[in-house]
Design an enzyme around this catalytic site. Sequence first.
Site, short mmCIF file in Angstrom:
data_model
loop_
_atom_site.label_atom_id
_atom_site.label_comp_id
_atom_site.label_asym_id
_atom_site.label_seq_id
_atom_site.Cartn_x
_atom_site.Cartn_y
_atom_site.Cartn_z
N GLU A 90 -3.97 1.55 -2.89
CA GLU A 90 -4.19 2.96 -2.58
C GLU A 90 -3.33 3.85 -3.49
O GLU A 90 -2.60 4.72 -3.04
CB GLU A 90 -3.93 3.26 -1.10
CG GLU A 90 -4.70 4.48 -0.63
CD GLU A 90 -4.63 4.74 0.88
OE1 GLU A 90 -5.22 5.75 1.29
OE2 GLU A 90 -4.00 3.97 1.62
N ASP A 143 -3.97 -4.74 1.27
CA ASP A 143 -4.29 -4.12 2.55
C ASP A 143 -5.71 -4.55 2.92
O ASP A 143 -6.68 -4.09 2.32
CB ASP A 143 -4.18 -2.60 2.40
CG ASP A 143 -4.58 -1.85 3.66
OD1 ASP A 143 -4.97 -2.49 4.65
OD2 ASP A 143 -4.52 -0.60 3.63
N ASN A 193 0.87 -1.17 0.00
CA ASN A 193 0.00 0.00 0.00
C ASN A 193 0.91 1.23 0.00
O ASN A 193 1.57 1.52 1.00
CB ASN A 193 -0.91 0.01 1.23
CG ASN A 193 -1.81 1.25 1.28
OD1 ASN A 193 -1.41 2.34 0.89
ND2 ASN A 193 -3.02 1.08 1.78
#
Length: 252
Positions: A36, A148, A8
């Site tokens: 992300e 994640d 992430n």
Amino acid sequence: MKKIISWNVNGIRAAETKGLYKWMKEENPDILCLQETKAYPDVLTKKFIEPKGYYSYFASAEKKGYSGVVTYCKEKPLSVNYMGIDEFDSEGRYIELEFPQFTIINTYFPNSQSEGKRLDYKLRFNSAIMGKMNSLRDNGKKVILCGDLNVAHKEIDLANPKTNTKNPGFLPEEREWMDSFINAGYIDVFRFFDPTPGNYTWWSYRTKAREKNIGWRIDYFIITDNLLDEIDNCEILNEVMGSDHCPIRLDL
């Protein structure tokens, strides 16, 4: 041997300024799954749209600067699939690549948010993920899920469990779902190899948490048990900087 890394990056453009591409070239993974990303491909530099030696597959959120995943791989996949559920695909949370040896799912689970404001959404996502995994496994596939998961499963997976029982990522409902996931026959690979405390993948930027190792283990490799014999190791690369998360690596 295949090297798969999941990370992430908390914004791929921010990570680029912190040396992400240099690290990627040095680490040279066979597959790199980023979460992300917070970006559409068209705002990235060419080296992240089409890195030399890699195919790239993006799932971006409709909302700009939010969520998103990308998978880079040296081998061209047999197929590329999204979750096929609008409320999740619109947030760029899932991309699935099929290879001859295995299928890999790169995913960014929702955060349940303060006071569980998005807990229902997250639990629906969790249920959809397990449905995907079950379907692939039932069809004889070997599956790797990485990313994640926004949950610390057990008390060993965060530094301060007692003070976090009402906080997102450690809510009873999230942990109970994780129990059901593992009990359904899936393997948390890092924990299979390393049962010790103090191993985390995320640290708050506040209060110098990383320096003190006051963290959470919320990034995972989860596999179907029919793949376990092919796994060599799984490590947390906690010395790698550039995000509030660190990468994790799986060796096949």
